[in-house]
Scaffold this motif. Structure first.
Motif, PDB file in Angstrom:
ATOM      1  N   LYS D 177       0.840  -1.201   0.000  1.00  0.00           N
ATOM      2  CA  LYS D 177       0.000   0.000   0.000  1.00  0.00           C
ATOM      3  C   LYS D 177       0.866   1.239   0.000  1.00  0.00           C
ATOM      4  N   SER D 178       1.910   1.171   0.803  1.00  0.00           N
ATOM      5  CA  SER D 178       2.768   2.338   0.891  1.00  0.00           C
ATOM      6  C   SER D 178       3.506   2.552  -0.429  1.00  0.00           C
ATOM      7  N   ALA D 179       3.886   1.467  -1.095  1.00  0.00           N
ATOM      8  CA  ALA D 179       4.554   1.611  -2.391  1.00  0.00           C
ATOM      9  C   ALA D 179       3.619   2.243  -3.412  1.00  0.00           C
ATOM     10  N   ILE D 180       2.365   1.822  -3.409  1.00  0.00           N
ATOM     11  CA  ILE D 180       1.407   2.396  -4.359  1.00  0.00           C
ATOM     12  C   ILE D 180       1.222   3.884  -4.074  1.00  0.00           C
ATOM     13  N   SER D 181       1.115   4.203  -2.785  1.00  0.00           N
ATOM     14  CA  SER D 181       0.889   5.614  -2.490  1.00  0.00           C
ATOM     15  C   SER D 181       2.152   6.440  -2.710  1.00  0.00           C
ATOM     16  N   MET D 182       3.310   5.776  -2.811  1.00  0.00           N
ATOM     17  CA  MET D 182       4.532   6.488  -3.192  1.00  0.00           C
ATOM     18  C   MET D 182       4.517   6.826  -4.669  1.00  0.00           C
ATOM     19  N   GLY D 183       3.677   6.128  -5.427  1.00  0.00           N
ATOM     20  CA  GLY D 183       3.601   6.390  -6.849  1.00  0.00           C
ATOM     21  C   GLY D 183       4.183   5.298  -7.726  1.00  0.00           C
ATOM     22  N   GLU D 184       4.413   4.103  -7.171  1.00  0.00           N
ATOM     23  CA  GLU D 184       4.898   3.004  -7.998  1.00  0.00           C
ATOM     24  C   GLU D 184       3.759   2.533  -8.915  1.00  0.00           C
ATOM     25  N   THR D 185       4.103   2.159 -10.122  1.00  0.00           N
ATOM     26  CA  THR D 185       3.057   1.651 -11.015  1.00  0.00           C
ATOM     27  C   THR D 185       2.746   0.204 -10.650  1.00  0.00           C
ATOM     28  N   LYS D 186       1.629  -0.271 -11.188  1.00  0.00           N
ATOM     29  CA  LYS D 186       1.197  -1.626 -10.841  1.00  0.00           C
ATOM     30  C   LYS D 186       2.246  -2.661 -11.203  1.00  0.00           C
ATOM     31  N   ARG D 187       2.842  -2.471 -12.386  1.00  0.00           N
ATOM     32  CA  ARG D 187       3.835  -3.445 -12.824  1.00  0.00           C
ATOM     33  C   ARG D 187       5.039  -3.436 -11.883  1.00  0.00           C
ATOM     34  N   GLN D 188       5.453  -2.224 -11.489  1.00  0.00           N
ATOM     35  CA  GLN D 188       6.591  -2.135 -10.556  1.00  0.00           C
ATOM     36  C   GLN D 188       6.247  -2.823  -9.239  1.00  0.00           C
ATOM     37  N   VAL D 189       5.017  -2.597  -8.782  1.00  0.00           N
ATOM     38  CA  VAL D 189       4.611  -3.234  -7.526  1.00  0.00           C
ATOM     39  C   VAL D 189       4.680  -4.751  -7.664  1.00  0.00           C
ATOM     40  N   LEU D 190       4.189  -5.248  -8.794  1.00  0.00           N
ATOM     41  CA  LEU D 190       4.160  -6.690  -9.000  1.00  0.00           C
ATOM     42  C   LEU D 190       5.569  -7.284  -8.992  1.00  0.00           C
ATOM     43  N   PHE D 191       6.463  -6.649  -9.734  1.00  0.00           N
ATOM     44  CA  PHE D 191       7.781  -7.265  -9.892  1.00  0.00           C
ATOM     45  C   PHE D 191       8.778  -6.876  -8.804  1.00  0.00           C
TER      46      PHE D 191
END
Lengths: 324, 335, 321, 283
Positions: D177-191
């Motif tokens: 959640k924190s990564a997403i709110s930092m602005g990581e894209t979905k693909r970045q979050v996944l990998f």
């Protein structure tokens, strides 16, 4: 009259070569009819202490010394048969995780029956059911709960079920280990007031283990403050919270925001819990204490009496300060 | 109203969030999924340099609201405007810009960072993502400065450590500091102290207050601990079953709650003062399920004041003389 | 409840359909002419090829072909086996009984022995017997089942000559009545022992870990502080909670009851479906092979429903919606 | 640099915490040596048809005897380790990669993607895979590549199911959640977040998968569906079965070595699971 007396209790966890002193030379006594709050933060040893008293710690990984005298019998050494007799009839517990404190695949009523029969083997189904439903009524539970499975109840209802279960034999001592922690404000308020109401009708000595000072403030007469396995302060709630004598208690009270009255500045206690496998010499709280002196860092203070009851383990307690 | 001249930093308009109740498999028959209303129409505004508290019991939708604000989830209806810009549009057009404007601090500091990265990597990541700083050295320097300012010294030492080597309080401070590296307009803090030991809570609370004061960041503090909210927030909203039932100046509401639910909530709070002889208002049962809570006031079935009208229509939001808004048939604003 | 059952049946039906589709795709994709594969052997006569082309509409578009394939199957027509010159379906049904007998008996024995040992090991974790059991289970789990069978033959049949090596009955003796039963039982000992031995580790491990997990649950502590005896806690509460995963594994194994013993049947020349399958492979009788596969898939899908139902009945936390 | 050191220390800690893992890795290293140095270790050329037909162990330098064709059993076993290991590892890797990607995808994105993938997983878990492999190999030919591919392509569902569950639980963790709110894209979050943090149980499962693939290959060979051009242990058992009465050593030793190598991978897999399970560590 003293109902339970803890004398010099030490609990050491053994993990490989590490020895962690979870409870370190704690002594206190509870009178019959008392309600005692045991307060501490994580790592204070408050739950370990209860588990040790109940003989629930695995002897392969723990070392327990000292005594826990219940009406003249040492719970720590009493033989297993006598212990079984004392359990639940004299000493009962309510755990925090009520979700897991009953078997998920058996009906609640069946589990109550089996537990009742541990001490009353000849009791009839009807008799037990009547008794349990009476208890349910006392904690605001509907009789139909008897036929339900644990997963069919909400958190508040489960906690009430656990309380009803603990009262099955009118125990002399009731230990509540973070029994209201996981609950919502309103449910917690309701349960606390139900407990207080209950105590007017049945005589029970209650030990409340919690990290929440406000729970102790609203529901207990006496309080023990533990830090890093050691007793910091013991006394009437009124005295200890209004006029804390140990710097740790003082810090704890000052870091607790209150709901009413003046907004006093919140202060935190700097630093963090010491490594319990390698505790500092001297007072365990000294590294975080604003008043610490060389004496504190070198010698551990024994608990000192402020009055008949009120005790604090600090060199600053009057009469305790020795010339350096 | 605080500073009516100024435009609000955040304006939420009719925000709703529904969930489908757990759906079946592809092969399940076409039965209609039931909707759970987690957030059921919420409006509010937030101003620069303000800390806004949101309180309520678990399941009241306060955390969902937080997730909607930072766009971990999308609202089913309604929209949130940041400085007048629609977040829906912004997320489509330039999600990076949105994330720079809106940041979050979460409940569990032990789980906020990936366990396999050092604090240095963790803190430099958002800077890299948003192209702040020209080189890694520069970014590193920025992180060091942030840590020093946040009282984590020596900073270089912290940058080389792994999350599991730090305490909860330290981790939560790093979480806040990292968020602030992006200089957001708005910060959502969802139960930021509830997992910490009491003795270290104050330092986190002070940190939030300082940031709010020095950088004029608007903060939304979501908490079940009313005492904490009272201590830090200027305004507060009380939520029940997905809706705001009362909202206004924190001290006014806590001292004199008007909505029966707020009254019950506050009267049931344990206080640290043993001499306080409070009279808890008893309410029956637990909140009803958030699936079709019915046409009337959601609180009606537990309310000690409820009358016939309460079961028929949901009370509108009314503004009281002291500026707060209350949604109760008994709060008419004439008192 | 009805809805749940219906849903599970639909799922099972879907799976059978999927298997048929898979079969079909494999036939179409396999190197060589699908007509030849469907004929069952490599050099069919022109007439047979024409007849098959017509039967399955192989000159029609693909979806028509597939539809024909399914409808023929649902009529119970799985084609003929060229090897035996009989319809595949009747060939299979002749042999199902022998397979069921062997694998059914071993499945029951395995679950009884394996979980009993597991219960003991879980309760007395770390003691000498637990370690011995665990070690043996580890080794059994790593053995190729057919090799174990061969070794048993080597020891008990070839060397010690205690038991027969092959088949289900001694055809030359032509026993009847009680003597026949004894003869079958004698033939069953080795294949059954092999099957039980290779299945025990699964039950043993599942039961042991499940018991250990349940013993660590909070509710066991609750019962302990009430003064309840360890025996009662174990026999009533731990047991029922630990039972659930065993039921699942047993169900899945039961689902494979027809197929599970193929390799062992081959080793011991047990006249079941497995041997049929082996012959169909070695003689490239594809119709027969596909038929056996389909039958196994259907039986697995069906048994899975039964397992789910039993599970839902045992565990009150599972609801039928 | 410091990071590598610390990760190294943690891995070493894992290896130290589990005796099984340690033993498994040591044995695995030994097997690897055998595989690499097979030509110099084998006393005979395994393909060489010698004059000693079906001689018992210990005759004329044939430590483990010879086959009916006069091949040296020990040399065959040494060379056979190559086939077993290659098939086991390659097919487990195929299944691990497919399973991880599909499972992570389904678990992370949820919704329709998830429904389709998990339905496929369910179907695969409910059909008898071994027979599917058997049919495909029977129809498509039994070259080593085919066998690897087929085992890999049919065994990914268990990895996918595991990874899906991992992805679903990691997705709810605060750091995502924190990564997403930092602005990581979905693909970045996944990998960058989901897969690396959920991979360990899949690695353990894949190790077990190697063992299972080796057993599957042996079973196929035993049914006469092995690659006829490659020496494999399963085939040795198959061929030795006919000579059980006169040449027990043909089947026996090959089987023993299958058991050994399978146990090595079980040990590594179990050891990894143990080292990763914080609950187990406490006990």
């Amino acid at each position: 009259m003293k109902i339970l007396e803890i004398q010099d209790l030490c609990v050491t966890y053994i993990a490989g070569e590490k020895r962690i002193k979870a409870v370190d030379h704690v002594s206190f006594a509870i009178d019959e009819g008392d309600s005692l709050g045991i307060v501490g933060e994580s790592g204070s040893g408050k739950s370990t202490m209860a588990m040790a008293m109940l003989r629930l710690l695995d002897p392969r990984y723990t070392e327990i010394t000292g005594a826990a005298n219940y009406r003249g019998e040492n719970l720590l050494t009493v033989d297993p048969r006598r212990l079984s007799e004392l359990r639940w009839k004299d000493i009962a517990v309510v755990f925090q995780k009520s979700m897991n404190s009953l078997s998920p695949v058996h009906r609640i009523g069946e589990q109550f029956e089996d537990i009742y029969r541990v001490h009353e083997p000849k009791a009839s189904k009807k008799e037990i059911r009547e008794r349990v439903e009476k208890l349910f009524a006392m904690v605001n539970l509907a009789p139909r709960v008897y036929n339900l499975y644990p997963h069919e109840l909400s958190g508040g209802m489960l906690q009430r079920t656990s309380i009803a279960l603990s009262l099955l034999f009118h125990p002399k001592i009731l230990i509540m280990d973070e029994a209201t922690t996981a609950l919502d404000v309103v449910t917690q308020g309701q349960i606390l007031s139900e407990i207080k109401k209950l105590e007017k009708s049945i005589a029970v000595t209650r030990m409340m283990i919690t990290h929440d000072l406000s729970v102790v403030a609203t529901s207990c007469q006496k309080i023990i403050v533990l830090y890093a396995g050691q007793l910091m302060e013991f006394g009437y709630v009124r005295d200890v919270l209004a006029n804390p004598r140990h710097p740790y208690t003082e810090g704890l009270v000052r870091s607790f925001p209150s709901l009413h009255g003046k907004k006093e500045e919140l202060l935190s206690i700097p630093g963090s819990l010491p490594d319990l496998s390698n505790p500092p010499q001297g007072c365990i709280f000294a590294p975080r204490c604003p008043y610490a002196t060389d004496q504190c860092r070198a010698h551990r203070p024994e608990p000192r009496h402020i009055d008949d009851l009120h005790v604090a383990a600090c060199w600053r307690v009057k009469g305790g300060i020795q010339d350096a | 109203m605080p500073d009516a001249v100024k435009a609000p930093v955040i304006k939420a308009v009719g925000v709703k969030r529904y969930y489908k109740q757990r759906g079946g498999s592809l092969l399940s028959f076409g039965r209609k999924p039931r909707m759970i209303q987690a957030v059921d129409g919420v409006d509010f505004e937030l101003y620069e340099g303000e800390i806004f508290g949101v309180i309520g019991e678990s399941g009241c939708g306060k955390s969902t609201l937080g997730r909607l604000l930072i766009r971990l989830e999308e609202p089913s209806e309604g929209d949130i405007y940041f400085r007048g810009e629609s977040s829906k549009a912004l997320m489509k057009k330039d999600p990076k810009k949105f994330h720079r404007m809106v940041q979050a601090v979460f409940q569990n500091p032990f789980d906020t960072f990936t366990p396999n990265d050092t604090i240095g990597e963790i803190m430099m990541r958002p800077l890299r993502l948003h192209g702040i700083g020209k080189s890694d050295e520069e970014r590193r320097a920025m992180c060091e400065k942030a840590l020093e300012d946040g009282g984590l010294k020596p900073a270089a030492d912290f940058l080389g450590r792994f999350p599991h080597e730090l305490s909860g309080g330290q981790l939560q401070r790093i979480s806040i500091l990292r968020s602030m590296l992006l200089e957001p307009l708005f910060l959502v803090a969802d139960e930021p102290v509830s997992m910490l030991d009491v003795s270290v809570r104050a330092e986190i609370i002070h940190m939030l207050q300082d940031l709010c004061a020095s950088r004029r960041t608007a903060i939304m503090l979501i908490s079940h601990d009313i005492a904490v909210v009272r201590y830090v927030s200027q305004r507060v909203a009380v939520m029940y079953l997905g809706r705001i039932v009362e909202m206004g100046d924190t001290d006014t509401i806590i001292q004199n709650p008007m909505h029966p639910y707020t009254q019950a909530l506050i009267s049931n709070c344990s206080s640290i003062d043993p001499d306080e002889d409070k009279q808890a208002i008893e309410i029956q049962g637990e909140p009803p399920s958030p699936i079709n809570p019915g046409p009337g006031c959601y609180f009606a079935n537990r309310c000690f004041k409820a009358c016939e009208k309460c079961f028929k229509s949901y009370p509108p939001m009314r503004t009281m003389k002291d500026g707060r808004v209350v949604s109760c048939h008994f709060a008419t604003g004439d008192e | 409840m009805k809805k749940y059952l219906l849903k599970r049946i639909v799922t099972a039906f879907g799976i059978v359909l999927f298997v048929i589709l898979l079969n079909y795709v494999i036939i179409r994709l396999a190197p060589g002419d699908p007509v030849r594969i469907m004929a069952g052997f490599d050099n069919p006569s022109q007439e047979l090829m024409d007849a098959l082309t017509k039967k399955y509409g192989l000159d029609q578009p693909l979806y028509v072909q597939f539809w024909r394939y399914i409808t023929t199957l649902f009529k119970g027509d799985m084609g003929d086996s060229y090897l035996y010159n009989q319809p595949v379906s009747s060939l299979i049904f002749e042999r199902v009984g022998a397979s069921l007998l062997l694998s059914g008996v071993s499945a029951v024995l395995a679950v009884l022995i394996g979980s009993t040992l597991g219960l003991y090991a879980g309760r007395h974790h770390g003691k000498a017997l637990d370690r011995t059991f665990s070690g043996v289970a580890y080794m059994l789990n790593a053995m190729p089942s057919f090799w174990l069978g061969i070794m048993l033959i080597l020891i008990f049949a070839s060397t010690l000559k205690w038991l027969p090596t092959q088949g289900m009955v001694n055809i030359r003796k032509g026993y009847t009545g009680w003597a026949y039963v004894v003869d079958v039982l004698q033939h069953m000992v080795l294949p059954c022992a092999t099957l039980v031995a290779v299945q025990i580790p699964t039950y043993f491990r599942i039961t042991k870990s499940s018991v250990m997990q349940v013993m660590a649950e909070e509710f066991v502590t609750t019962f302990r502080v009430t003064g309840m005896s360890e025996r009662k806690i174990f026999n009533k509460y731990v047991l029922k909670n630990a039972l659930l995963p065993i039921v699942t594994v047993f169900g899945i194994n039961l689902a494979y009851v027809i197929s599970g013993s193929t390799l062992i049947e081959i080793v011991f020349s047990w006249p079941g479906v497995g041997v049929l399958m082996y012959r169909s492979i070695s003689m490239r009788d594809y119709n027969l092979l596909m038929g056996v596969y389909l039958l196994i898939s259907i039986s697995v899908a069906f048994m899975m429903i039964v397992v789910d139902l039993i599970y839902a009945w045992l565990d009150p936390r599972i609801r039928y919606d | 640099m410091e990071k590598i050191k610390k990760v190294g220390v943690r891995l070493a800690g894992m290896v130290r915490s589990s005796m099984q893992l340690r033993m498994g890795l040591i044995f695995f290293a030994l097997v690897l040596l055998v595989v690499i140095f097979a030509p110099s270790l084998a006393p005979f050329d395994p393909y060489d048809l010698g004059d000693d037909l079906l001689v018992p162990p210990g005759t004329n330098g044939h430590w483990l005897g010879t086959t009916n064709m006069g091949q040296d059993v020990l040399s065959m076993i040494i060379y056979g380790s190559r086939a077993s290991l290659a098939i086991g590892i390659v097919s487990a890797l195929i299944s691990g990669v497919i399973g991880t990607l599909l499972g992570a995808f389904a678990g992370f994105y949820g919704g329709k993607v998830d429904k389709v993938v998990s339905e496929i997983i369910n179907i695969f878990l409910m059909i008898p895979t071994f027979f599917l492999i058997l049919i495909i190999v029977a129809l498509f030919g039994s070259s080593m590549i085919n066998v690897m591919l087929v085992i890999g392509l049919t065994s990914w569902p268990s990895n996918a199911r595991m990874m899906r569950v991992q992805a679903m639980s990691i997705k709810e963790r605060t750091f995502v959640k924190s990564a997403i709110s930092m602005g990581e894209t979905k693909r970045q979050v996944l990998f960058k977040y989901i897969i690396p943090n959920g991979l360990f149980p899949i690695i353990a499962n894949t190790t077990m998968g190697v063992a299972k693939a080796i057993l599957t290959e042996a079973s196929l060979s035993f049914l006469g569906l092995g690659d006829p051009n490659v020496i494999s242990w399963g085939q040795m058992i198959y061929e030795g079965k006919q000579y059980l009465a006169t040449g027990w050593w043909m089947s026996t030793f090959a089987g023993l070595f299958i058991m050994l190598i399978v146990m090595i991978f079980y040990m590594i897999g179990d050891g990894l699971n143990f080292a990763l399970n914080p609950k187990m560590k406490k006990i």
